[in-house]
Design a protein around this motif. Structure first.
Motif, PDB file in Angstrom:
ATOM      1  N   ALA A   8      40.194  60.469  43.012  1.00  0.00           N
ATOM      2  CA  ALA A   8      39.596  59.484  43.922  1.00  0.00           C
ATOM      3  C   ALA A   8      39.125  58.255  43.149  1.00  0.00           C
ATOM      4  CB  ALA A   8      38.426  60.126  44.674  1.00  0.00           C
ATOM      5  N   GLU A   9      38.554  58.490  41.976  1.00  0.00           N
ATOM      6  CA  GLU A   9      38.017  57.391  41.171  1.00  0.00           C
ATOM      7  C   GLU A   9      39.139  56.438  40.742  1.00  0.00           C
ATOM      8  OE1 GLU A   9      36.471  54.858  38.656  1.00  0.00           O
ATOM      9  OE2 GLU A   9      37.626  56.393  37.592  1.00  0.00           O
ATOM     10  N   HIS A  10      40.212  56.976  40.182  1.00  0.00           N
ATOM     11  CA  HIS A  10      41.316  56.125  39.731  1.00  0.00           C
ATOM     12  C   HIS A  10      42.006  55.447  40.914  1.00  0.00           C
ATOM     13  CE1 HIS A  10      40.874  57.143  35.589  1.00  0.00           C
ATOM     14  NE2 HIS A  10      41.118  58.423  35.770  1.00  0.00           N
ATOM     15  N   THR A  11      42.079  56.161  42.036  1.00  0.00           N
ATOM     16  CA  THR A  11      42.708  55.568  43.218  1.00  0.00           C
ATOM     17  C   THR A  11      41.912  54.359  43.701  1.00  0.00           C
ATOM     18  OG1 THR A  11      43.610  57.714  43.847  1.00  0.00           O
ATOM     19  CG2 THR A  11      43.517  56.041  45.569  1.00  0.00           C
ATOM     20  N   GLU A  12      40.591  54.443  43.666  1.00  0.00           N
ATOM     21  CA  GLU A  12      39.764  53.287  44.050  1.00  0.00           C
ATOM     22  C   GLU A  12      40.004  52.108  43.121  1.00  0.00           C
ATOM     23  OE1 GLU A  12      35.588  53.153  45.215  1.00  0.00           O
ATOM     24  OE2 GLU A  12      35.691  55.326  45.444  1.00  0.00           O
ATOM     25  N   SER A  13      40.111  52.376  41.822  1.00  0.00           N
ATOM     26  CA  SER A  13      40.378  51.299  40.860  1.00  0.00           C
ATOM     27  C   SER A  13      41.751  50.682  41.123  1.00  0.00           C
ATOM     28  CB  SER A  13      40.328  51.838  39.429  1.00  0.00           C
ATOM     29  OG  SER A  13      39.045  52.327  39.128  1.00  0.00           O
ATOM     30  N   LEU A  14      42.719  51.543  41.430  1.00  0.00           N
ATOM     31  CA  LEU A  14      44.082  51.076  41.710  1.00  0.00           C
ATOM     32  C   LEU A  14      44.103  50.191  42.953  1.00  0.00           C
ATOM     33  CD1 LEU A  14      47.123  51.165  41.128  1.00  0.00           C
ATOM     34  CD2 LEU A  14      47.218  53.360  42.307  1.00  0.00           C
ATOM     35  N   VAL A  15      43.428  50.642  43.999  1.00  0.00           N
ATOM     36  CA  VAL A  15      43.381  49.862  45.242  1.00  0.00           C
ATOM     37  C   VAL A  15      42.692  48.522  44.991  1.00  0.00           C
ATOM     38  CG1 VAL A  15      42.356  49.766  47.565  1.00  0.00           C
ATOM     39  CG2 VAL A  15      43.538  51.843  46.791  1.00  0.00           C
TER      40      VAL A  15
END
Ligand code: HMH
Length: 228
Positions: free
Chosen positions: A72-79
């Motif tokens: 979830a953390e990396h996905t937020e950064s990616l978004v």
């Protein structure tokens, strides 16, 4: 390893490689509105070649996540990069093109520092753990937030540069950095001394590459055959 147990301590260990980012001539000239628009156009064009690779590297970290929280953390950064920063850089290129209407030579070609930085990120992603990747991407977001927050208060008004400063100095951007650092610090706590030393080396190299990216923007440095 003593002194490398947190992102804060890694930043201190990076020394001048970090502090040089905060006082670099490019963002300083941007803040006092004396940066020639051609240089900003060159820089933003290179940033638009950098950011998609940066996003791909974050996607590698997401793919290699150890658990759902990390995913979830990396996905937020990616978004944040794909949905916010990339469109914002495209807007900045449109805006600066009003002031610097002529395309820079080699605008669609990665200049040396862009290639060095993106190649290093991608090789770290290809061979490293998700925490190695987190260390590699941390100087990017963190330094931009610190640079902008340090300069925004005393900045001169400018039709384009003010937006850049406000974006990276915003509370929303700071929240991205705080979240990234908290996740990194929590993961770091589980690492042994060797791993911490390796992660600190990766963080330091990221700081060096940030600096050379600013240097490149200020000098509008491109491959010799591209430069007019
Ligand atoms: C080179 C570089 N570093 C960091 C950021 C912040 O995401 C950016 N946009 N470009």
């Amino acid at each position: 390893m003593r002194g490398l147990g947190s992102s804060h301590e890694m930043r201190d260990a990076a020394g001048v490689a970090w502090t040089a980012l905060l006082t670099h001539g490019f963002p300083v000239a941007l803040a006092d509105a004396t940066l020639p628009p051609e240089r900003f156009r060159f820089y933003v064009s290179q940033n638009l070649l950098y950011l998609p690779e940066y996003a791909r590297v974050i996607a590698f970290a997401a793919a290699r996540s150890a658990d759902g929280a990390e995913l979830a953390e990396h996905t937020e950064s990616l978004v944040n990069i794909v949905a916010t920063e990339l469109p914002q850089n495209r807007r900045l290129l449109d805006a600066i093109s009003q002031l610097a209407p002529t395309a820079m030579p080699g605008e669609g070609v990665k200049a040396p520092a862009t290639l060095a930085y993106t190649s290093w990120l991608l090789s770290t992603a290809a061979t490293g753990t998700s925490l190695d990747i987190a260390a590699a991407i941390l100087p990017c977001a963190w330094s931009y937030g610190e640079i902008a927050r340090g300069l925004v208060g005393g900045a001169a008004e400018h039709p384009v540069y003010t937006e850049w400063l406000r974006f990276f100095a915003s509370d929303e951007y700071d929240a991205v950095v705080v979240r990234q650092r908290a996740a990194f610090d929590a993961a770091l706590a589980t690492q042994d001394d060797d791993a911490r030393a390796r992660l600190a080396d990766i963080f330091l190299m990221g700081c060096r590459l940030e600096r050379s990216f600013w240097d490149q923007g200020l000098a509008m440095q491109h491959w010799d055959d591209v430069a007019a």
